[in-house]
Structures are given as structure tokens and as C-alpha cells.
Design an enzyme around this catalytic site. Structure first.
Site, PDB file in Angstrom:
ATOM      1  N   THR A 192      68.327  43.217  25.024  1.00 49.19           N
ATOM      2  CA  THR A 192      68.138  43.178  23.576  1.00 49.19           C
ATOM      3  C   THR A 192      67.553  44.489  23.058  1.00 49.19           C
ATOM      4  O   THR A 192      66.765  45.121  23.751  1.00 49.19           O
ATOM      5  CB  THR A 192      67.076  42.091  23.274  1.00 49.19           C
ATOM      6  OG1 THR A 192      67.433  40.931  23.978  1.00 49.19           O
ATOM      7  CG2 THR A 192      66.899  41.833  21.816  1.00 49.19           C
ATOM      8  N   ARG A 220      75.367  28.924  23.930  1.00 47.07           N
ATOM      9  CA  ARG A 220      74.021  29.336  24.332  1.00 47.07           C
ATOM     10  C   ARG A 220      73.381  30.282  23.315  1.00 47.07           C
ATOM     11  O   ARG A 220      73.993  31.256  22.869  1.00 47.07           O
ATOM     12  CB  ARG A 220      74.110  30.029  25.698  1.00 47.07           C
ATOM     13  CG  ARG A 220      72.769  30.481  26.293  1.00 47.07           C
ATOM     14  CD  ARG A 220      72.491  31.929  26.071  1.00 47.07           C
ATOM     15  NE  ARG A 220      71.280  32.371  26.777  1.00 47.07           N
ATOM     16  CZ  ARG A 220      70.691  33.551  26.573  1.00 47.07           C
ATOM     17  NH1 ARG A 220      71.192  34.399  25.705  1.00 47.07           N
ATOM     18  NH2 ARG A 220      69.604  33.875  27.226  1.00 47.07           N
ATOM     19  N   GLY A 222      69.810  32.590  23.001  1.00 45.29           N
ATOM     20  CA  GLY A 222      68.616  33.035  23.719  1.00 45.29           C
ATOM     21  C   GLY A 222      67.436  33.091  22.775  1.00 45.29           C
ATOM     22  O   GLY A 222      67.370  32.398  21.761  1.00 45.29           O
ATOM     23  N   ASP A 223      66.505  33.960  23.107  1.00 39.82           N
ATOM     24  CA  ASP A 223      65.285  34.081  22.300  1.00 39.82           C
ATOM     25  C   ASP A 223      65.471  34.949  21.055  1.00 39.82           C
ATOM     26  O   ASP A 223      64.713  34.830  20.094  1.00 39.82           O
ATOM     27  CB  ASP A 223      64.158  34.693  23.153  1.00 39.82           C
ATOM     28  CG  ASP A 223      64.524  36.076  23.682  1.00 39.82           C
ATOM     29  OD1 ASP A 223      65.688  36.261  24.126  1.00 39.82           O
ATOM     30  OD2 ASP A 223      63.666  36.976  23.668  1.00 39.82           O
ATOM     31  N   THR A 243      62.303  41.261  25.303  1.00 44.31           N
ATOM     32  CA  THR A 243      63.613  41.537  25.878  1.00 44.31           C
ATOM     33  C   THR A 243      63.657  40.869  27.248  1.00 44.31           C
ATOM     34  O   THR A 243      62.623  40.566  27.826  1.00 44.31           O
ATOM     35  CB  THR A 243      63.859  43.056  26.000  1.00 44.31           C
ATOM     36  OG1 THR A 243      65.172  43.288  26.530  1.00 44.31           O
ATOM     37  CG2 THR A 243      62.856  43.729  26.917  1.00 44.31           C
ATOM     38  N   GLY A 244      64.850  40.642  27.749  1.00 45.87           N
ATOM     39  CA  GLY A 244      64.972  40.028  29.065  1.00 45.87           C
ATOM     40  C   GLY A 244      65.483  38.606  28.969  1.00 45.87           C
ATOM     41  O   GLY A 244      66.187  38.252  28.016  1.00 45.87           O
ATOM     42  N   GLY A 246      65.969  35.324  27.931  1.00 41.71           N
ATOM     43  CA  GLY A 246      65.539  34.615  26.727  1.00 41.71           C
ATOM     44  C   GLY A 246      64.992  33.229  26.984  1.00 41.71           C
ATOM     45  O   GLY A 246      64.061  32.790  26.310  1.00 41.71           O
TER      46      GLY A 246
END
Ligand code: GLY
Length: 332
Positions: A192, A220, A222-223, A243-244, A246
């Protein structure tokens, strides 16, 4: 950071996400680089190397005395338009059925926010998120509703994914027949861009945008489009972004957690570290589970931290333009 490392960040199967408490490892001896500081005046920080170019976009606004909210929108639009970027915007990788779906959110110092998820066929999800924030009573629109909204507000459609990305996806699909038929998560990268800025008036804002987990399951999220997970701003305290992986960020309401820790008096870097430790404590299997946080408080203190080594962020102030390595809990 080498592409190889990015691609190996997220090697994690669904079984690896089972929750249970594990003791965080001691990291002091592993920490290297500078990863916190303080500035007076405008500042922008953003995740990863792609943040360097994005910060330049944001700086045009900040340097001219503009608002932080305009700066973060302008900044991450640079990354969204970068056709060489495989984890953000129109160059991103699709879901397992070949659809490129984008997620983004934006938030200002007055807690106004907007978010868009599962958006297909538009170049700038961040601007659509901002348009939602400014023109509706809602915070988040997803899927077809978000696309109809975007068309109504004059955003033009673009054809996605890019041909080269589609070819990669076809190859992946052929080589991952079993994975394709069973709901096992496979992912290559989902770095991200999260950006935090403070303008010359001391106002904070943040933006976060991604194409998410490469070859994710359809549907899906994510965060990154979730206020409090991928991004949170409280004008009285500070701002944070993530980041990473989520799913791991959502489980601890990551960015909100970082801001609340700053409210309790932790420095940005300490708050990011504690949020990483909370993620570590909540996951039994940390194999490849990379998450990184960035934070900026209302006094211009900034910092970052990640679960694994290798996370960095781009920093721009009146004095500095640099890429900063964060502290981390463990080596790969
Ligand atoms: N952090 C981006 C995602 O997991 O989608």
C-alpha cells in the site's frame, strides 16, 4: 528494497492466520537505521520507496501553503497513476478472477473521512473517496455503487488490468490450478501507499490506497479502505497509516491503535512498535507476516516500525528529502 524481498513479505496461508497469543521476540539488537524525528513546519511521510515520488506531489501543495488534505490526495494520485507499480492503482495486480479492484481512504484533521472499496475501472480511488467524503453523508461506498457514484461525479472509466499484468495473472492461474480451485490465499505483494502530512497551519491529514493482495479472493477487502485500520487521523493527537498484511492490521484496528497510544503519551515510533507487538501477540504463525506502521503527531514528531526488517518510508520537509529505514521486531 529489492523486489525479491517485497515479494516474499507476504507468504502466508490461511492456516497461518489462526489467532493465539505468542510472546513477542526481543528486537533491540536487530534495530538499525534512524526511524524517528521531529520537524517544525510542513512535513509529509509515506510508505515505501514509491513514497518518494508521491511526496513530491504532496510537497507542491504543502510548499505553496496549501492544506494537508489536498497534499495527501495529490501525493498518492502520483502512485495510483504509476503503471509500473504492481500494488497500487491502475498498474496493480488483479484478484484471482482477473479483476483489478482498488481500495482507498482519506481523512482530515476534523475527522471527516471517505473510503472506497472493491472499485473496478477507475484510476484514482483516492479522489473518489474524497468526493464521497465531501458530497455524501456516508463514509464508504463499495463495488457497483461506488462505480456508479464515480461515474455520476465525472470520473472516467479506464480499462484494467494492464495487458502485461493480465498476462502475468493468466500465467499465475495456470501454474496455481489447485490454489485457484481451493480458497487458499496466495499473494505476491500488496505494498500500500499510506501517506500522512501536516501543513503549515499544523493540520494533519492522511490517505491510503492500494490494489490489495495480489490474486486475492474476489470480494476481499484489506485494511486500506477501512478508517481505523489502514488509516486514522485525530487532529488533536496525530495520524497513522499501515502497510502489509491487511487482515492482521484489521484485527487490531491498527492505525486507530497507534493514534490512541500517542494520545496516551507514546511517541510515534513507540506507538508503532507497540501496535506491531500487539499483532505479533495475536498471531501464532508469523511466517512472512509483515506489517508496517507510520505515525506523525500534531507536534511534528514522526516515526515508524514494522514486524519484519525491510520496511522504509519516504520523508519530505523543508530540510530533508530521504528514505528512512524503520525499526523492526525481527529479521526474516
Ligand atoms: N495493506 C493492504 C492490503 O492488505 O490490502
Amino acid at each position: 528494497m529489492a523486489d525479491f524481498k517485497r515479494r516474499t513479505f507476504f507468504k502466508l496461508g490461511l492456516t497461518g492466520l489462526a489467532l493465539s497469543i505468542v510472546k513477542p521476540s526481543k528486537a533491540t539488537e536487530l534495530i538499525s537505521g534512524t526511524f524517528e524525528g521531529k520537524v517544525d513546519g510542513p512535513i509529509v511521510i509515506s510508505t515505501w520507496e514509491h513514497g518518494l515520488a508521491a511526496n513530491e506531489g504532496a510537497w507542491e501543495v504543502l510548499n505553496a501553503g496549501g492544506r494537508a488534505i489536498d497534499a495527501v490526495e495529490k501525493g498518492v494520485r502520483v502512485t495510483e497513476s504509476d503503471i509500473t507499480n504492481r500494488s497500487v492503482g491502475i498498474g496493480g495486480r488483479p484478484d484471482r478472477e482477473g479483476h483489478l479492484t482498488l481500495d482507498a481512504c482519506i481523512m482530515d484533521e476534523k475527522s471527516k473521512c471517505g473510503a472506497v472499496g472493491y472499485l473496478e475501472g477507475f484510476e484514482h480511488p483516492i479522489s473518489i473517496a474524497r468526493t464521497i467524503m465531501e458530497n455524501t453523508q456516508h463514509v464508504m461506498l463499495v463495488g457497483e455503487g461506488a462505480e456508479d457514484f464515480a461515474s455520476t461525479y465525472g470520473f472516467s472509466k479506464v480499462k484494467t488490468p494492464l495487458k502485461e499484468v493480465k498476462d502475468d495473472w493468466k500465467k499465475w492461474k495456470k501454474e496455481n490450478k489447485d490454489v485457484f480451485e481451493k480458497p487458499v490465499i496466495n499473494h505476491e505483494n500488496h505494498d500500500t501507499i499510506g501517506m500522512l502530512a501536516m501543513d503549515k497551519h499544523g493540520n494533519l491529514s492522511g490517505a491510503c490506497t492500494t490494489s490489495g493482495w495480489a490474486y486475492k479472493m474476489p470480494g476481499r477487502l484489506g485494511d486500506s479502505p477501512i478508517i481505523g485500520a489502514g488509516l486514522f487521523v485525530d487532529g488533536e493527537v496525530g495520524a497513522a497509516c499501515a502497510t502489509g498484511l491487511g487482515e492482521a492490521v484489521i484485527r487490531i484496528a491498527g492505525s486507530h491503535t497507534v493514534v490512541e497510544l500517542m494520545r496516551q503519551g507514546k511517541s510515534p515510533q513507540e506507538a508503532c512498535k507497540m501496535a506491531c507487538e500487539r499483532i505479533i501477540a495475536k498471531h501464532e504463525d508469523l511466517t512472512g507476516l509483515q506489517v508496517g506502521f507510520l505515525a506523525l503527531d500534531k507536534n511534528g514528531n514522526y516515526g515508524g516500525y514494522s514486524v519484519y526488517a525491510g520496511f522504509n518510508f519516504a520523508l519530505k520537509t523543508n530540510e530533508k528529502t530521504e528514505l528512512v529505514n524503520t525499526g523492526f521486531d525481527r529479521n526474516w
